[in-house]
Design a protein around this motif. Structure first.
Motif, PDB file in Angstrom:
ATOM      1  N   CYS A 323      -0.378   9.935   2.039  1.00 42.54           N
ATOM      2  CA  CYS A 323      -1.557   9.312   1.952  1.00 42.54           C
ATOM      3  C   CYS A 323      -2.339   9.449   3.504  1.00 42.54           C
ATOM      4  N   ASP A 327      -1.961   3.548   6.046  1.00 39.99           N
ATOM      5  CA  ASP A 327      -0.990   3.795   5.022  1.00 39.99           C
ATOM      6  C   ASP A 327      -0.155   2.496   4.384  1.00 39.99           C
ATOM      7  N   THR A 331      -4.154   2.336   0.179  1.00 40.92           N
ATOM      8  CA  THR A 331      -4.362   3.434   1.343  1.00 40.92           C
ATOM      9  C   THR A 331      -5.818   4.153   1.521  1.00 40.92           C
ATOM     10  N   TYR A 334      -5.422   9.451  -1.313  1.00 35.68           N
ATOM     11  CA  TYR A 334      -3.945   9.979  -1.720  1.00 35.68           C
ATOM     12  C   TYR A 334      -3.913  11.464  -2.062  1.00 35.68           C
ATOM     13  N   SER A 392      -7.775   6.232  -3.689  1.00 32.91           N
ATOM     14  CA  SER A 392      -6.944   5.350  -2.848  1.00 32.91           C
ATOM     15  C   SER A 392      -5.527   5.061  -3.560  1.00 32.91           C
TER      16      SER A 392
END
Length: 431
Positions: A323, A327, A331, A334, A392
């Motif tokens: 990602c 992190d 996140t 992705y 994300s």
């Protein structure tokens, strides 16, 4: 301290400074906490009693110690600053084991314990007391000189420390079942009386109790949690896998939920609140918020180092998720999944971003349990990423959590037949 490093005598740790990873001193070692075992097995070193600058004494688990060398202790930087409270199964090395009169097994001669040495077991995080430094003759004291021959012997060469093998106190019961896997110990606890179950739960350390709670039926979980002090209940919830802790919190009354969440570390409480916002039988409700996440510029060597962490379940260690920053879940964008087997086929310097499985689609957080189960069956997966509409990574669902929710509600009631080394069955009461 790396596996195979030389042993450390505990007298050298008295008053040693404790530092965080940035080099800032957080306190000093005031004692060591061990758990005695039945027979002549060496005690397990659980952690250190550390005195902060405020004079408060806290417990530092050995799992949070990254190094003991050059007269200093280095920690991971994560400290629980609640006041240390000794539990029934714990013994203080300086306070209770040193300056003690014991006997040499071979000659039955009384000796005085002057020092003990500790050593980390090879390829494990566990620490044990392995040697005893004793003096023959009169009582000398751990920090006093005395006449008489001194010698260093194995722990098993002395008697007078270990637990008696008879008796059914929580201390003895805990020592008897120390080697059980969490699921097996949970089965034992389930079949104990409520009084004995509460005694054993109170004596377990937070990490061990957290592992066992995850394997218990819901009613037992609520009963045990309700008998703990609220501060400790919050500590145990923090030590559980986030998804399991969120499920347990979700079964409590709203006011009790809020009290426990307010006692937890803010980051852990935020994870709990996020997980509790999803329906229980969806990917969002099943996922853990702590999968292995790497940035695109991480290498295969970085990924393998993360996978080796002993706290990871096999399912979570089966793959890493690439990602963009930040992190931590949720996140940045992705990018894809890298499977463990792929990591083994490429050189250590290879970037993980060059080997992501882009064809593997991620689960949506509102995907229902049948959809999640179908995903695992179709792609032969043991863990799967959960990604929101913005791209994300929110977390990962593991196959054990899927099975927990697909099996009948009473599947944990199954009586497992345990066997000891002699081949005899072990009952829930230890008999």
């Amino acid at each position: 301290m790396a596996a195979g490093a030389p042993r450390i005598f505990v007298s050298h740790l008295a008053g040693v400074a404790v530092f965080d990873p940035n080099g800032d001193q957080v306190g000093r070692v005031r004692d060591l906490v061990v758990m005695l075992r039945v027979g002549r097995r060496p005690p397990r070193l659980l952690g250190l009693v550390v005195e902060l600058s405020t004079r408060r004494r806290i417990f530092l688990p050995m799992t949070r110690v990254t190094s003991i060398e050059s007269g200093q202790v280095i920690t991971t930087g994560v400290l629980n600053v609640r006041r240390f409270e000794q539990r029934p199964t714990e013994r203080l090395v300086f306070g209770e084991l040193l300056d003690r009169r014991v006997k040499l097994v071979e000659t039955d001669e009384e000796v005085t314990v002057l020092d003990l040495s500790v050593q980390q077991l090879p390829a494990r995080r566990d620490w044990e007391i392995d040697k005893v430094f004793v003096r023959k003759g009169g009582r000398g004291g751990a920090f006093r000189r005395a006449k008489g021959e001194s010698l260093t012997v194995e722990w098993s060469a002395v008697t007078g420390f270990s637990l008696e093998e008879q008796g059914q106190g929580a201390e003895n019961l805990l020592a008897t079942f120390e080697q059980l896997r969490p699921a097996d110990l949970a089965n034992v606890l389930h079949h104990l009386s409520p009084k004995r179950r509460a005694e054993v739960a109170a004596a377990l350390d937070d990490d061990r109790l957290a592992d066992v709670l995850e394997e218990l039926p819901e009613d037992d979980q609520i009963e045990i949690l309700g008998k703990l002090k609220q501060e400790r209940a919050a500590d145990v919830l923090e030590a559980m896998d986030p998804d399991d802790a969120a499920d347990l919190l979700g079964e409590l009354p709203p006011d009790e939920q809020e009290r426990l969440l307010n006692l937890m570390q803010p980051s852990d409480a935020a994870d709990m609140r996020r997980l509790m916002a999803y329906e229980e039988h969806t990917a969002g409700g099943l996922m853990t918020t702590e999968p292995i996440i790497l940035r695109p510029d991480a290498t295969v060597a970085d990924a393998l180092a993360r996978i080796r962490h002993p706290d990871l379940s096999p399912a979570l260690a089966a793959q890493v998720y690439v990602c963009r920053p930040p992190d931590e879940t949720p996140t940045g964008k992705y990018l894809g999944t890298v499977h463990f087997q792929r990591l083994l086929r490429d050189p250590p310097y290879t970037l993980v971003s060059s080997m992501v499985d882009e064809a593997l689609e991620a689960l949506e957080p509102d995907a229902t349990l049948p959809v999640v189960a179908g995903f695992f069956a179709t792609y032969d997966m043991v863990a799967a990423p959960v990604v929101d509409d913005s791209g994300s990574l929110l977390g990962a669902v593991t196959v054990d959590d899927v099975l927990d929710h697909m099996l009948p509600d009473d599947w944990r009631e199954t009586e497992f037949h345990l066997e000891d080394d002699s081949g005899k069955g072990v009952g829930a009461d230890g008999s």
